[in-house]
Design a protein around this motif. Sequence first.
Motif, short mmCIF file in Angstrom:
data_model
loop_
_atom_site.label_atom_id
_atom_site.label_comp_id
_atom_site.label_asym_id
_atom_site.label_seq_id
_atom_site.Cartn_x
_atom_site.Cartn_y
_atom_site.Cartn_z
N GLY A 77 0.78 -1.23 0.00
CA GLY A 77 0.00 0.00 0.00
C GLY A 77 0.81 1.28 0.00
O GLY A 77 0.24 2.37 -0.03
N LYS A 78 2.13 1.17 0.01
CA LYS A 78 2.98 2.36 0.06
C LYS A 78 2.91 3.15 -1.24
O LYS A 78 2.93 4.38 -1.25
N GLU A 79 2.79 2.44 -2.35
CA GLU A 79 2.85 3.07 -3.67
C GLU A 79 1.45 3.21 -4.24
O GLU A 79 0.63 2.30 -4.14
N GLY A 89 -3.34 2.98 -1.54
CA GLY A 89 -2.17 2.52 -2.27
C GLY A 89 -2.38 1.15 -2.88
O GLY A 89 -3.31 0.42 -2.51
N ASP A 90 -1.51 0.80 -3.80
CA ASP A 90 -1.62 -0.48 -4.49
C ASP A 90 -1.30 -1.64 -3.55
O ASP A 90 -0.34 -1.58 -2.77
N PRO A 91 -2.07 -2.74 -3.63
CA PRO A 91 -1.84 -3.90 -2.76
C PRO A 91 -0.69 -4.77 -3.27
O PRO A 91 -0.89 -5.86 -3.80
N LYS A 92 0.52 -4.26 -3.13
CA LYS A 92 1.71 -4.98 -3.54
C LYS A 92 2.88 -4.50 -2.70
O LYS A 92 2.81 -3.46 -2.05
N GLU A 93 3.98 -5.26 -2.73
CA GLU A 93 5.21 -4.84 -2.09
C GLU A 93 6.34 -4.94 -3.10
O GLU A 93 6.25 -5.69 -4.09
N LEU A 178 8.97 -7.38 -7.53
CA LEU A 178 7.59 -7.06 -7.16
C LEU A 178 6.84 -8.31 -6.72
O LEU A 178 7.00 -9.39 -7.30
N HIS A 179 6.00 -8.14 -5.70
CA HIS A 179 5.16 -9.23 -5.19
C HIS A 179 3.75 -8.72 -5.01
O HIS A 179 3.51 -7.75 -4.27
N TYR A 180 2.81 -9.35 -5.72
CA TYR A 180 1.38 -9.05 -5.59
C TYR A 180 0.72 -10.23 -4.89
O TYR A 180 0.49 -11.28 -5.52
N ARG A 193 -4.23 -4.50 -8.96
CA ARG A 193 -3.07 -4.69 -8.11
C ARG A 193 -2.03 -3.59 -8.31
O ARG A 193 -1.20 -3.33 -7.45
N ALA A 194 -2.03 -2.98 -9.48
CA ALA A 194 -1.20 -1.80 -9.75
C ALA A 194 -2.02 -0.89 -10.64
O ALA A 194 -2.47 -1.28 -11.72
N GLY A 195 -2.27 0.34 -10.16
CA GLY A 195 -3.16 1.25 -10.86
C GLY A 195 -2.68 1.63 -12.24
O GLY A 195 -1.49 1.52 -12.58
N ALA A 196 -3.61 2.11 -13.06
CA ALA A 196 -3.29 2.50 -14.43
C ALA A 196 -2.26 3.63 -14.44
O ALA A 196 -2.41 4.63 -13.74
#
Length: 334
Positions: A77-79, A89-93, A178-180, A193-196
Amino acid sequence: MSNPLKVINISQSTPTIAKELLDAATSQGFLFLEGHDFTQKEVDQLFDLSKDFFNLPTDYKLKYPVDSSNHGYAQMGKENLNPSDQKQGDPKEALNITSLNFETGTSSLVVPDWITDDKDRDALVSNTIQKLYQLSLQILQYLAIALEIENTENTKGEDWFASRYKPDLSSGSTFRFLHYPGQKSLNPESVIRAGAHTDYGSMTLLFQKENQEGLEIYSPVSKKWEQVPFVPSTIDGMAPPIVVNVGDLLSYWTAGLLKSTIHRVKFPKKVQETGQDRYSIVFFSHPNDDALLEPVPSEVIRKIEGRGANKDTNYITAKEHLQKRLSATYGWKQ
């Protein structure tokens, strides 16, 4: 799943490769690149390293937080790649490695010691970074040839882009794991999982795994979202084709002729139902920080009026462009 992208093999240099790359870059802005020199074994090792890193305790990963240099670990969620449309934020690390010296494949900043203290992991990462840098320069040279960039006083036309990618000078180039995490919810609001977004640099090179699809592009050709499939290798022992896409800077330099296409990561229905995680490995290729975003010296580009670098007279640097984009992504103040 059909494939909207061209698959271009660069293993044997032919007169048509430059034109094929340019055609893909000016239509979809995305392509598959086969004929690279990454083996299946190498890429499997990279994905194993990535999975093992993200499985480490959160407390350990948070010792290396992402900072204003875009280097470090970005927690879930940081990004936010689409801050104008997404509140959360996007649900990824992710783990970003920046401040790269491409003569050594290493960063001048602190990289998790889980990597650097292990000789094999450290060598795998640094060798991969060097190879991706060289591959990006090869692609840029082909594009320069196809664009018929003119010779200048100090630079051959085919080296115009490469001259702005000196290996020992600072740039925004980033190597990224990247990990989703998977999810089984069929709530349509939770599958992004990653916005447009478009990518900030000149070009992006992406490794993805079979049965972990999710990348979608908003096709400039069809004017709709298109799923990008996994494409297997046709060359024995070699890794699958690498996904390559044009970023903002190549598009800006070329007055919009090369397409920096909007894309996102959205879990397909079958992945939602299985709860399959998605891992990807990415190299964001950026020119040196001081590279000016000025028009490319090419008659092909000169004919395009009122777009990109052709509409400006005060040129910003690659670093200034990147800082603006990162500030929006992470909510940092400039």
